[in-house]
Scaffold this active site. Structure first.
Site, PDB file in Angstrom:
ATOM      1  N   HIS A  86      44.494  33.835  35.107  1.00 36.98           N
ATOM      2  CA  HIS A  86      44.855  32.423  35.321  1.00 36.98           C
ATOM      3  C   HIS A  86      45.442  31.792  34.048  1.00 36.98           C
ATOM      4  CE1 HIS A  86      42.914  32.263  39.292  1.00 36.98           C
ATOM      5  NE2 HIS A  86      41.985  33.018  38.763  1.00 36.98           N
ATOM      6  N   HIS A 144      33.768  26.251  35.446  1.00 39.79           N
ATOM      7  CA  HIS A 144      32.639  27.177  35.562  1.00 39.79           C
ATOM      8  C   HIS A 144      31.969  26.942  36.911  1.00 39.79           C
ATOM      9  CE1 HIS A 144      29.059  29.432  34.906  1.00 39.79           C
ATOM     10  NE2 HIS A 144      29.182  29.534  33.603  1.00 39.79           N
ATOM     11  N   ASN A 151      40.557  29.586  44.842  1.00 42.27           N
ATOM     12  CA  ASN A 151      41.895  30.156  44.941  1.00 42.27           C
ATOM     13  C   ASN A 151      42.592  29.614  46.182  1.00 42.27           C
ATOM     14  OD1 ASN A 151      41.648  31.879  42.663  1.00 42.27           O
ATOM     15  ND2 ASN A 151      40.642  33.457  43.889  1.00 42.27           N
TER      16      ASN A 151
END
Length: 729
Positions: free
Chosen positions: A77, A341, A150
């Site tokens: 990413h 996170h 995603n």
């Protein structure tokens, strides 16, 4: 023996490095301490469906080494773009969760969203065939909550211990650092063809989902199954969805490769300009909610990250809307330094024992320590909680907070007992109390072993043109693979999804269709395991379809922020051009004048208009639709421009809506559209069916409302003409 280069000259550096070279072929797998590894396929869990254990030193060593392999850009990413905005829930969700931001419809919770590609470096193209990251940081009043996801709802692997292997396989090959931001090479397909669990995800990756039209026109998914917990302690399984209000749209692969040359920042620019122009991207948050009592009622495992919950079985409940309305002030300070996170939770949201999710909980913090250089990355402004942070975690590199007082421990009396633990009633977070009863083992649950049913469901659900694109994608990617055995293995995998798919790909690759998969399963299970225990189960019979899986059924009711190219030259019918441009902009489109040169174009009678882009820098792949303006002099000039003819040919080849001024038919006769029939107002019905519209001539165009053209643009593409005309582009 001395090492010689191609010019037979001694190379002391190569000789100097010789003692550091290592060839692992034919060797047994070990840890970095030399310990031989018996099982490199499964993390250590408390029971086959239990939580991953922190004591798994093999997992920790492997993930730690992987997380620190690149500095300073993200290992995956790396290339991304972000924006600020807010989220607002429609109605309180107290029945399911006590999370504050999901229970107050009057509250606009600030968010920062980062979109990204996965495999490429920071300098790669936006239009690579790749998964797109879709991560949202909610700055809630109870602390930061990160929904890290995603644009595809499943993943390649089932256990986090395989993540370094996956990324190593898809990244440029280590001996020559080729190819960049591409999965079309030997190491990736070697890995995939040996990992049947990747089959479902690879179907998504070979579909048009992997080449979105824009970040604003793609879905987002939390991928994992999480938990929602209400005030009574009741828990519900949940899958998170983001549904774009502009619909889900893609580009063609040929188009993607050309955009990469014309504008590799295409998605970044699209997001930035849309927000700057006030066309704020919007998504609705959707939840698939499953009561705990129904955990085992499905024919797949809810904890398996390679599976979806079909929307026909559990509908998506749309609970709120996210709007992105502000671009970052500084790309590095915000987009590059933002740290997500999945372990950043708020009360009312918790984990499950998904083995991929469990590994990610360790990996993300470790990665931020390496990438941002300090345990104080949470103090960087973009990562800072809107709540004041109170704890005894002190000092460290780049500390910004100045803590006062003499106590830095708890319990204490010198600091008056502060900071004190919060009771649950005061908003204190408490992990969900789940009974765990199992042996400490490295095993894969048998409920994770159906790798093909949902892959077949996905393929069955696609429209015919989408299936054609999947065949083309497999044929292109595997056509780049040099090792024949890898191609054969992968086609063998495809036989377990759909025989017609496998046959078409095999024909394109010039290989025979294998009777059954040829993957050597002994390479993808533990060394001492019984191979029978790791054989994938056969896909289920009578697999139906899921309408939600096909992009052909997406929203097609708006042209807001769509880019329309208006081809024109000196002598243009300016009143008609201005009338059309005004109308299209009134309904939300963005119109740009494209001409043989920059500057101003002159009207046939009087007036002029500024040109936005020349044919040298512009291309049809940068636009959603094309209008060829009228005016005899303008049409004659465009007929002499090869780039103008190519512009329209490409737009037609890529199935876009095209409109023609009635007196511009002479120009259109120079293009491939002449193959669709006579270009004339009398033949409008035949042309309109293929997305080509002939406008009235002359003064009647002033004040016109080209509804048909607008509706055609909203349809996104006319896929039915993909192979109708051979387009010389």
């Amino acid at each position: 023996m001395a090492n010689l280069n191609e010019k037979n000259e001694f190379n002391p550096k190569q000789e100097d490095l010789k003692s550091n070279k290592e060839d692992g072929s034919g060797q047994l797998l070990t840890t970095n301490q030399g310990l031989k590894i018996n099982d490199n396929q499964n993390s250590l869990k408390a029971g086959e469906r239990g939580s991953t254990l922190l004591e798994d030193f093999i997992l920790r060593e492997k993930i730690t080494h992987f997380d620190h392999e690149r500095i300073p850009e993200r290992i995956v990413h790396a290339r991304g773009s972000g924006a600020h905005g807010y989220f607002q829930v429609y109605e309180p969700l107290a029945k399911y969760t006590k999370a504050g931001f999901l229970n107050n419809p009057d509250l606009k919770t600030p968010v920062f969203v980062r979109f990204s590609t996965v495999a490429g470096s920071r300098g790669s193209t936006d239009l690579a065939r790749d998964v797109r990251g879709f991560s949202v940081k909610f700055y809630t009043e109870e602390g930061n909550y990160d929904l890290v996801g995603n644009n595809m709802p499943v993943f390649f692997i089932q256990d986090a211990i395989k993540f370094p292997d996956l990324v190593h396989a898809v990244k440029p090959e280590p001996h020559n650092e080729i190819p960049q931001a591409a999965s079309a090479h030997d190491t990736f397909w070697d890995f995939i063809s040996l990992m049947p669990e990747s089959t479902h995800m690879i179907m998504w990756l070979m579909s048009d989902r992997a080449i979105p039209r824009s970040y604003r026109m793609m879905e987002g998914f939390g991928v994992h199954t999480f938990r929602l917990i209400n005030e009574n302690g009741e828990a519900f399984f949940v899958k998170f969805h983001w549904k774009p209000l502009l619909g889900v749209h893609s580009v063609l692969w040929d188009e993607a490769t050309k955009i990469s040359g014309k504008d590799p920042d295409f998605h970044r620019r699209d997001l930035w300009e849309a927000i700057e122009n006030g066309a704020f991207p919007e998504w609705e948050l959707g939840l698939q909610i499953v009561p705990e009592a129904d955990e085992h009622r499905f024919d797949f495992d809810l904890l398996d990250p390679t599976k979806i919950i079909p929307e026909e079985e559990v509908p998506v409940l749309r609970v709120g809307k996210m709007v992105l309305n502000r671009n970052p002030d500084n790309f590095f300070a915000e987009t590059e330094q933002v740290a997500f996170h999945p372990g950043h939770l708020v009360p009312g949201i918790d984990f499950t024992n998904d083995p991929l999710l469990q590994g990610r909980l360790f990996s993300y913090t470790d990665t931020q320590l390496s990438r941002l250089g300090s345990p104080n990355f949470h103090e960087i402004p973009i990562n800072r909680s809107i709540n004041t942070v109170h704890n005894n975690q002190r000092d460290g590199h780049m500390r910004q907070m100045i803590n006062t007082g003499k106590s830095s421990y708890e319990p204490n009396t010198l600091g008056g007992g502060s900071p004190a633990q919060a009771k649950i009633a005061e908003g204190g977070f408490a992990s969900y109390s789940e009974r765990i009863d199992g042996r400490k083992i490295r095993e894969r649950s048998k409920s994770f072993m159906d790798h093909f049913t949902q892959a077949a469901l996905f393929y069955n659900s696609q429209a015919d043109y989408e299936k054609d694109h999947i065949v083309d994608a497999f044929s292109f990617e595997l056509g780049k693979v040099e090792v024949l055995d890898i191609r054969k293995r992968m086609v063998g995998i495809l036989t377990q999804v759909d025989l017609d798919l496998a046959q078409r790909v095999a024909d394109n690759l010039g290989i025979k269709l294998p009777k059954e998969p040829e993957y050597p399963m002994n390479l993808s299970f533990p060394a001492d395991a019984d191979p029978k225990d790791y054989q994938p189960t056969k896909k289920k019979d009578n697999i139906g379809k899921s309408e939600a899986l096909s992009m052909s059924r997406t929203l097609k009711n708006t042209i807001e922020s769509r880019q329309i190219a208006i081809l024109a030259a000196d002598g243009v019918d300016l009143p008609s051009l201005e009338a059309l441009k005004t109308y299209l902009e009134k309904v939300g489109a963005v119109c740009k004048i494209v001409a043989p040169r920059l500057g101003f174009i002159k009207g046939a009678n009087s007036g002029e208009m500024e040109i936005d882009m020349s044919l040298l820098t512009g291309a049809s792949v940068l636009f959603d639709a094309v209008y060829v303006a009228g005016g005899k002099q303008s049409v004659a000039a465009l007929k002499k421009e090869a780039d103008a003819i190519r512009f329209v040919n490409e737009a037609y080849r890529h199935c876009k809506a095209i409109a023609i001024a009635g007196d511009a038919t002479a120009f259109m006769e120079e293009t491939c559209i002449k193959g669709t029939g006579v270009v004339s107002p009398e033949n409008t019905k035949n042309l309109a069916a293929q997305g080509v519209f002939v406008m009235p001539i002359g003064d009647s165009t002033v004040g016109m409302e080209p509804v048909d053209f607008v509706q055609a643009i909203a349809q996104h593409r006319f896929w039915n003409r993909t192979d109708t005309v051979k387009v010389p582009v």
